[in-house]
Design a protein around this motif. Structure first.
Motif, PDB file in Angstrom:
ATOM      1  N   GLN A 135     -75.171 -45.349 -73.511  1.00  0.00           N
ATOM      2  CA  GLN A 135     -74.232 -45.918 -72.534  1.00  0.00           C
ATOM      3  C   GLN A 135     -74.071 -47.428 -72.654  1.00  0.00           C
ATOM      4  OE1 GLN A 135     -72.398 -43.974 -70.598  1.00  0.00           O
ATOM      5  NE2 GLN A 135     -73.426 -42.173 -71.416  1.00  0.00           N
ATOM      6  N   GLN A 136     -74.785 -48.045 -73.559  1.00  0.00           N
ATOM      7  CA  GLN A 136     -74.802 -49.503 -73.672  1.00  0.00           C
ATOM      8  C   GLN A 136     -73.415 -50.101 -73.915  1.00  0.00           C
ATOM      9  OE1 GLN A 136     -77.594 -50.763 -76.585  1.00  0.00           O
ATOM     10  NE2 GLN A 136     -77.462 -52.908 -76.037  1.00  0.00           N
ATOM     11  N   GLY A 137     -72.573 -49.414 -74.653  1.00  0.00           N
ATOM     12  CA  GLY A 137     -71.230 -49.908 -74.935  1.00  0.00           C
ATOM     13  C   GLY A 137     -70.345 -49.981 -73.708  1.00  0.00           C
ATOM     14  N   ARG A 138     -70.671 -49.257 -72.678  1.00  0.00           N
ATOM     15  CA  ARG A 138     -69.862 -49.247 -71.449  1.00  0.00           C
ATOM     16  C   ARG A 138     -70.221 -50.377 -70.496  1.00  0.00           C
ATOM     17  NH1 ARG A 138     -69.624 -43.452 -68.864  1.00  0.00           N
ATOM     18  NH2 ARG A 138     -68.074 -44.568 -67.657  1.00  0.00           N
ATOM     19  N   ILE A 139     -71.353 -51.036 -70.717  1.00  0.00           N
ATOM     20  CA  ILE A 139     -71.779 -52.120 -69.837  1.00  0.00           C
ATOM     21  C   ILE A 139     -70.975 -53.364 -70.195  1.00  0.00           C
ATOM     22  CG2 ILE A 139     -73.708 -53.582 -69.141  1.00  0.00           C
ATOM     23  CD1 ILE A 139     -75.534 -51.200 -69.713  1.00  0.00           C
ATOM     24  N   LYS A 140     -70.358 -53.983 -69.185  1.00  0.00           N
ATOM     25  CA  LYS A 140     -69.391 -55.033 -69.455  1.00  0.00           C
ATOM     26  C   LYS A 140     -69.959 -56.445 -69.582  1.00  0.00           C
ATOM     27  CE  LYS A 140     -68.045 -55.374 -64.594  1.00  0.00           C
ATOM     28  NZ  LYS A 140     -66.944 -55.212 -63.674  1.00  0.00           N
ATOM     29  N   CYS A 141     -71.152 -56.702 -69.141  1.00  0.00           N
ATOM     30  CA  CYS A 141     -71.684 -58.057 -69.249  1.00  0.00           C
ATOM     31  C   CYS A 141     -73.143 -58.006 -69.691  1.00  0.00           C
ATOM     32  CB  CYS A 141     -71.549 -58.796 -67.925  1.00  0.00           C
ATOM     33  SG  CYS A 141     -72.287 -57.938 -66.549  1.00  0.00           S
ATOM     34  N   PRO A 142     -73.632 -59.060 -70.335  1.00  0.00           N
ATOM     35  CA  PRO A 142     -75.040 -59.054 -70.750  1.00  0.00           C
ATOM     36  C   PRO A 142     -75.969 -59.157 -69.541  1.00  0.00           C
ATOM     37  CG  PRO A 142     -74.019 -61.149 -71.296  1.00  0.00           C
ATOM     38  CD  PRO A 142     -72.931 -60.266 -70.759  1.00  0.00           C
ATOM     39  N   VAL A 143     -76.726 -58.101 -69.324  1.00  0.00           N
ATOM     40  CA  VAL A 143     -77.638 -58.045 -68.191  1.00  0.00           C
ATOM     41  C   VAL A 143     -79.000 -57.529 -68.641  1.00  0.00           C
ATOM     42  CG1 VAL A 143     -75.901 -57.727 -66.383  1.00  0.00           C
ATOM     43  CG2 VAL A 143     -76.838 -55.748 -67.563  1.00  0.00           C
ATOM     44  N   SER A 144     -80.008 -57.846 -67.863  1.00  0.00           N
ATOM     45  CA  SER A 144     -81.338 -57.271 -68.032  1.00  0.00           C
ATOM     46  C   SER A 144     -81.522 -56.263 -66.908  1.00  0.00           C
ATOM     47  CB  SER A 144     -82.414 -58.355 -67.940  1.00  0.00           C
ATOM     48  OG  SER A 144     -82.276 -59.273 -68.996  1.00  0.00           O
ATOM     49  N   ILE A 145     -81.888 -55.047 -67.279  1.00  0.00           N
ATOM     50  CA  ILE A 145     -82.051 -53.966 -66.317  1.00  0.00           C
ATOM     51  C   ILE A 145     -83.486 -53.470 -66.382  1.00  0.00           C
ATOM     52  CG2 ILE A 145     -81.328 -51.641 -65.651  1.00  0.00           C
ATOM     53  CD1 ILE A 145     -78.681 -52.191 -67.144  1.00  0.00           C
ATOM     54  N   VAL A 146     -84.098 -53.300 -65.221  1.00  0.00           N
ATOM     55  CA  VAL A 146     -85.361 -52.588 -65.132  1.00  0.00           C
ATOM     56  C   VAL A 146     -85.055 -51.300 -64.389  1.00  0.00           C
ATOM     57  CG1 VAL A 146     -87.677 -52.558 -64.152  1.00  0.00           C
ATOM     58  CG2 VAL A 146     -86.813 -54.637 -65.210  1.00  0.00           C
ATOM     59  N   TRP A 147     -85.262 -50.174 -65.074  1.00  0.00           N
ATOM     60  CA  TRP A 147     -84.976 -48.853 -64.519  1.00  0.00           C
ATOM     61  C   TRP A 147     -86.304 -48.235 -64.124  1.00  0.00           C
ATOM     62  CZ3 TRP A 147     -81.965 -44.621 -67.704  1.00  0.00           C
ATOM     63  CH2 TRP A 147     -81.680 -43.520 -66.886  1.00  0.00           C
ATOM     64  N   VAL A 148     -86.488 -48.018 -62.820  1.00  0.00           N
ATOM     65  CA  VAL A 148     -87.709 -47.424 -62.286  1.00  0.00           C
ATOM     66  C   VAL A 148     -87.417 -45.958 -61.964  1.00  0.00           C
ATOM     67  CG1 VAL A 148     -89.452 -47.540 -60.476  1.00  0.00           C
ATOM     68  CG2 VAL A 148     -88.356 -49.645 -61.289  1.00  0.00           C
ATOM     69  N   ALA A 149     -88.202 -45.068 -62.561  1.00  0.00           N
ATOM     70  CA  ALA A 149     -87.992 -43.630 -62.361  1.00  0.00           C
ATOM     71  C   ALA A 149     -88.647 -43.177 -61.066  1.00  0.00           C
ATOM     72  CB  ALA A 149     -88.576 -42.853 -63.534  1.00  0.00           C
ATOM     73  N   ARG A 150     -88.010 -42.217 -60.424  1.00  0.00           N
ATOM     74  CA  ARG A 150     -88.584 -41.570 -59.251  1.00  0.00           C
ATOM     75  C   ARG A 150     -88.957 -40.138 -59.608  1.00  0.00           C
ATOM     76  NH1 ARG A 150     -85.347 -43.649 -53.913  1.00  0.00           N
ATOM     77  NH2 ARG A 150     -86.302 -45.708 -53.900  1.00  0.00           N
ATOM     78  N   GLY A 151     -89.656 -39.464 -58.715  1.00  0.00           N
ATOM     79  CA  GLY A 151     -90.197 -38.137 -58.975  1.00  0.00           C
ATOM     80  C   GLY A 151     -89.193 -37.098 -59.402  1.00  0.00           C
ATOM     81  N   ARG A 152     -88.013 -37.120 -58.832  1.00  0.00           N
ATOM     82  CA  ARG A 152     -86.999 -36.127 -59.187  1.00  0.00           C
ATOM     83  C   ARG A 152     -86.579 -36.232 -60.648  1.00  0.00           C
ATOM     84  NH1 ARG A 152     -82.557 -35.940 -54.351  1.00  0.00           N
ATOM     85  NH2 ARG A 152     -83.875 -34.953 -52.796  1.00  0.00           N
ATOM     86  N   LEU A 153     -86.580 -37.441 -61.185  1.00  0.00           N
ATOM     87  CA  LEU A 153     -86.166 -37.646 -62.570  1.00  0.00           C
ATOM     88  C   LEU A 153     -87.146 -37.010 -63.547  1.00  0.00           C
ATOM     89  CD1 LEU A 153     -83.790 -39.026 -63.987  1.00  0.00           C
ATOM     90  CD2 LEU A 153     -85.229 -41.025 -64.292  1.00  0.00           C
ATOM     91  N   ALA A 154     -88.403 -36.919 -63.167  1.00  0.00           N
ATOM     92  CA  ALA A 154     -89.423 -36.338 -64.043  1.00  0.00           C
ATOM     93  C   ALA A 154     -89.141 -34.856 -64.307  1.00  0.00           C
ATOM     94  CB  ALA A 154     -90.805 -36.500 -63.422  1.00  0.00           C
ATOM     95  N   ARG A 155     -88.555 -34.179 -63.356  1.00  0.00           N
ATOM     96  CA  ARG A 155     -88.293 -32.749 -63.490  1.00  0.00           C
ATOM     97  C   ARG A 155     -86.848 -32.445 -63.870  1.00  0.00           C
ATOM     98  NH1 ARG A 155     -91.175 -33.795 -59.064  1.00  0.00           N
ATOM     99  NH2 ARG A 155     -89.394 -33.561 -57.659  1.00  0.00           N
ATOM    100  N   ALA A 156     -86.037 -33.475 -64.059  1.00  0.00           N
ATOM    101  CA  ALA A 156     -84.614 -33.284 -64.326  1.00  0.00           C
ATOM    102  C   ALA A 156     -84.349 -33.051 -65.817  1.00  0.00           C
ATOM    103  CB  ALA A 156     -83.841 -34.520 -63.865  1.00  0.00           C
ATOM    104  N   PRO A 157     -83.294 -32.301 -66.138  1.00  0.00           N
ATOM    105  CA  PRO A 157     -82.911 -32.136 -67.545  1.00  0.00           C
ATOM    106  C   PRO A 157     -82.302 -33.432 -68.085  1.00  0.00           C
ATOM    107  CG  PRO A 157     -81.329 -31.055 -66.118  1.00  0.00           C
ATOM    108  CD  PRO A 157     -82.455 -31.523 -65.237  1.00  0.00           C
ATOM    109  N   PHE A 158     -82.191 -33.503 -69.406  1.00  0.00           N
ATOM    110  CA  PHE A 158     -81.721 -34.734 -70.036  1.00  0.00           C
ATOM    111  C   PHE A 158     -80.314 -35.122 -69.586  1.00  0.00           C
ATOM    112  CE2 PHE A 158     -79.797 -37.085 -73.619  1.00  0.00           C
ATOM    113  CZ  PHE A 158     -80.602 -38.205 -73.570  1.00  0.00           C
TER     114      PHE A 158
END
Length: 107
Positions: free
Chosen positions: A66-89
């Motif tokens: 998805q990196q090509g869709r981001i419009k400006c140079p940013v730093s992102i920290v993505w913190v996962a929650r419990g639901r994401l651990a059991r989610a499909p790709f």
């Protein structure tokens, strides 16, 4: 293209904008390097090391796609929650697009 140092994580967490979802949290700050960066955070309570590493690999792959869709140079920290651990790709991409859309990052 990754946020690796503890100091970078702290700066993004403290000074950045926060966007929350049931599956994860984005902390966003304009990038000092001029390119998009991603840092991933998965807590120990989400599972054992193999599971946490799988979650981080999926998060990085989603960012790469998805990196090509981001419009400006940013730093992102993505913190996962419990639901994401059991989610499909496929859910990872939906979560990323939803959080990036809420933050106004998508072109």
């Amino acid at each position: 293209m990754r946020v690796k140092k503890h100091e970078q994580f702290q700066k993004i967490h403290e000074e950045g904008k926060c966007v929350v979802d049931a599956y994860g949290v984005f902390y966003i700050l304009p990038s000092p390097t001029g390119c998009c960066q991603l840092g991933t955070a998965v807590g120990k309570r989400l599972g054992h090391a193999v599971l946490r590493n799988r979650i981080k690999r999926r998060m990085r792959e989603t960012f790469r796609r998805q990196q090509g869709r981001i419009k400006c140079p940013v730093s992102i920290v993505w913190v996962a929650r419990g639901r994401l651990a059991r989610a499909p790709f496929t859910m990872y991409e939906k979560v990323f697009i939803r959080l990036a859309g809420k933050a106004g990052l998508l072109a």
